[in-house]
Design a protein around this motif. Structure first.
Motif, PDB file in Angstrom:
ATOM      1  N   UNK A 101      60.794  64.769   7.095  1.00 55.28           N
ATOM      2  CA  UNK A 101      60.429  65.353   8.392  1.00 55.28           C
ATOM      3  C   UNK A 101      61.527  65.123   9.421  1.00 55.28           C
ATOM      4  N   UNK A 102      62.043  63.893   9.518  1.00 55.79           N
ATOM      5  CA  UNK A 102      63.069  63.623  10.526  1.00 55.79           C
ATOM      6  C   UNK A 102      64.391  64.296  10.174  1.00 55.79           C
ATOM      7  N   UNK A 103      64.539  64.673   8.899  1.00 62.68           N
ATOM      8  CA  UNK A 103      65.725  65.440   8.509  1.00 62.68           C
ATOM      9  C   UNK A 103      65.530  66.935   8.763  1.00 62.68           C
ATOM     10  N   UNK A 104      64.379  67.304   9.337  1.00 59.81           N
ATOM     11  CA  UNK A 104      64.065  68.684   9.714  1.00 59.81           C
ATOM     12  C   UNK A 104      63.967  69.593   8.481  1.00 59.81           C
ATOM     13  N   UNK A 105      63.202  69.107   7.484  1.00 61.00           N
ATOM     14  CA  UNK A 105      62.926  69.884   6.278  1.00 61.00           C
ATOM     15  C   UNK A 105      61.612  70.624   6.464  1.00 61.00           C
ATOM     16  N   UNK A 106      61.593  71.918   6.199  1.00 59.45           N
ATOM     17  CA  UNK A 106      60.347  72.676   6.282  1.00 59.45           C
ATOM     18  C   UNK A 106      59.423  72.270   5.145  1.00 59.45           C
ATOM     19  N   UNK A 107      58.128  72.368   5.379  1.00 56.91           N
ATOM     20  CA  UNK A 107      57.158  72.048   4.337  1.00 56.91           C
ATOM     21  C   UNK A 107      57.381  72.910   3.098  1.00 56.91           C
ATOM     22  N   UNK A 108      57.657  74.191   3.275  1.00 63.74           N
ATOM     23  CA  UNK A 108      57.841  75.096   2.147  1.00 63.74           C
ATOM     24  C   UNK A 108      59.049  74.704   1.302  1.00 63.74           C
ATOM     25  N   UNK A 109      60.013  73.984   1.897  1.00 57.83           N
ATOM     26  CA  UNK A 109      61.217  73.582   1.164  1.00 57.83           C
ATOM     27  C   UNK A 109      61.082  72.223   0.491  1.00 57.83           C
ATOM     28  N   UNK A 162      71.021  63.586   7.295  1.00 54.66           N
ATOM     29  CA  UNK A 162      69.881  64.501   7.331  1.00 54.66           C
ATOM     30  C   UNK A 162      70.100  65.676   6.382  1.00 54.66           C
ATOM     31  N   UNK A 163      71.326  66.180   6.313  1.00 58.44           N
ATOM     32  CA  UNK A 163      71.613  67.302   5.408  1.00 58.44           C
ATOM     33  C   UNK A 163      71.415  66.884   3.952  1.00 58.44           C
ATOM     34  N   UNK A 164      71.868  65.676   3.601  1.00 62.90           N
ATOM     35  CA  UNK A 164      71.691  65.184   2.228  1.00 62.90           C
ATOM     36  C   UNK A 164      70.221  64.933   1.915  1.00 62.90           C
ATOM     37  N   UNK A 165      69.468  64.472   2.887  1.00 62.17           N
ATOM     38  CA  UNK A 165      68.031  64.247   2.673  1.00 62.17           C
ATOM     39  C   UNK A 165      67.312  65.573   2.472  1.00 62.17           C
ATOM     40  N   UNK A 181      71.101  57.505   1.547  1.00 60.33           N
ATOM     41  CA  UNK A 181      71.597  58.309   2.672  1.00 60.33           C
ATOM     42  C   UNK A 181      70.923  57.913   3.985  1.00 60.33           C
ATOM     43  N   UNK A 182      69.670  57.516   3.906  1.00 57.28           N
ATOM     44  CA  UNK A 182      68.922  57.212   5.120  1.00 57.28           C
ATOM     45  C   UNK A 182      69.319  55.878   5.728  1.00 57.28           C
ATOM     46  N   UNK A 183      69.636  54.904   4.878  1.00 56.55           N
ATOM     47  CA  UNK A 183      69.936  53.550   5.343  1.00 56.55           C
ATOM     48  C   UNK A 183      71.363  53.196   4.975  1.00 56.55           C
ATOM     49  N   UNK A 184      72.222  53.092   5.963  1.00 56.65           N
ATOM     50  CA  UNK A 184      73.627  52.802   5.721  1.00 56.65           C
ATOM     51  C   UNK A 184      73.823  51.333   5.372  1.00 56.65           C
ATOM     52  N   UNK A 185      74.786  51.089   4.493  1.00 50.77           N
ATOM     53  CA  UNK A 185      75.167  49.724   4.164  1.00 50.77           C
ATOM     54  C   UNK A 185      76.297  49.287   5.092  1.00 50.77           C
TER      55      UNK A 185
END
Length: 333
Positions: A159-167, A219-222, A239-243
């Motif tokens: 959701x925070x990566x702005x992914x549509x439900x259909x995708x 976000x694009x990778x997510x 991708x979400x949590x950087x080291x």
């Protein structure tokens, strides 16, 4: 069932099964890339860069008025917050006293580092186009203990990566449909992006400040993983949590600082990674006389770091390892 409810169910059915035949990223991934390319053609890139994040909360939204230093209440022992009576709409009914609960928490800022020792976190409101649906997911999760925390985190990352439900992949859709009503699922549409191809990503990053580039790329990778249908929590977490080493803590916002809640009580946060937070709440005796219906409702606030490179943390009303054999030593009227 009413006509409009049947229409909603039909729409959700269509959204849910649109991608069911595409278990691998394959042709569906190409469609997302095409969508991303189409969005940036004809000057669309500027529109994408100006589009707000799904959750926009940052430390500028923190009201530091009335905050107290970490030494406030030093030496006092808290009572278990989870032993307080539950409020009808979620959360805990507060009475005068000092309380504590270790609860589930969630990362709401992809492409940033997890909490570090010394980071100061303060209370901030949940803001942004997807704030309402995020709060509803967190509150609904309490009623669905069978849904794993990892699965909810993956849904929130999507959701925070702005992914549509259909995708979204089938597993993520299952989590969403378990936690949300048919009407609430429609809140996931709108303000979404496609998967941007590498050349478009490079062009976009060139127009962003360095601190924002990592978030935009994460976000694009997510979105790509969320649509693949076969990605794991661990893959998305990379991708979400950087080291790496986080920036130095802000000396003006030390770990353990107390925030003054808009309702007049105090709250502070001690994260252990992004998935666990120890929350402390203090309710002054004089406050109860003027506000008898005080409630602490975790999902309605974010633990926001002063360190801009760290993750903002969504809170819940779900205690971890509660001990219900304990008894409160105070009497709440």
């Amino acid at each position: 069932m009413k006509k409009h409810q049947l229409l909603l169910l039909g729409l959700i059915y269509c959204l849910f099964f649109t991608t069911n035949a595409n278990a691998q990223f394959g042709s569906f991934g190409k469609k997302l890339l095409d969508k991303g390319t189409e969005m940036v053609s004809g000057g669309g890139l500027n529109k994408i860069l100006k589009q707000p994040q799904a959750i926009t909360t940052n430390f500028k939204d923190v009201d530091k008025t009335g905050s107290k230093p970490p030494s406030y209440l030093e030496g006092q022992q808290p009572q278990p917050l989870y032993l307080l009576p539950k409020a009808p709409n979620g959360g805990y009914k507060l009475c005068a006293g000092f309380y504590e609960m270790t609860n589930k928490s969630y990362c709401l800022h992809a492409g940033t580092r997890g909490p570090s020792k010394g980071d100061g976190y303060m209370l901030a409101p949940v803001l942004g186009p997807k704030s309402e649906v995020v709060i509803r997911i967190l509150k609904s999760a309490e009623q669905h203990p069978n849904v794993k925390q990892h699965d909810i985190q993956v849904l929130l990352w999507a959701i925070i990566a702005r992914t549509r439900f259909v995708d979204m992949g089938t597993d993520i859709k299952l989590t969403a449909t378990t936690l949300l009503t048919t009407q609430e699922l429609l809140m996931l549409e709108g303000g979404a992006l496609g998967v941007l191809p590498a050349n478009v990503m490079d062009k976009a990053k060139g127009q962003l400040p360095p601190a924002v580039q990592a978030v935009f790329e994460a976000e694009n990778n997510i979105r790509r993983l969320a649509a693949s249908g076969n990605s794991s929590y661990e893959e998305m977490e990379k991708y979400a949590v950087l080291a790496g080493i986080a920036a130095q803590p802000d000396p003006e916002v030390p770990s353990g600082i107390w925030s003054l809640h808009p309702d007049g009580y105090y709250v502070r946060y001690f994260p252990s990674g992004y998935s666990i937070t120890r929350v402390q709440v203090y309710v002054p005796q004089e406050l109860v006389g003027t506000k008898p219906d005080l409630v602490y409702d975790g999902p309605k606030g974010i633990a926001c770091p002063a360190n801009v490179g760290a993750q903002r943390l969504a809170q819940t009303n779900e205690p971890l390892n509660p001990d219900y054999t304990k008894k409160l030593t105070i009497i709440c009227k």
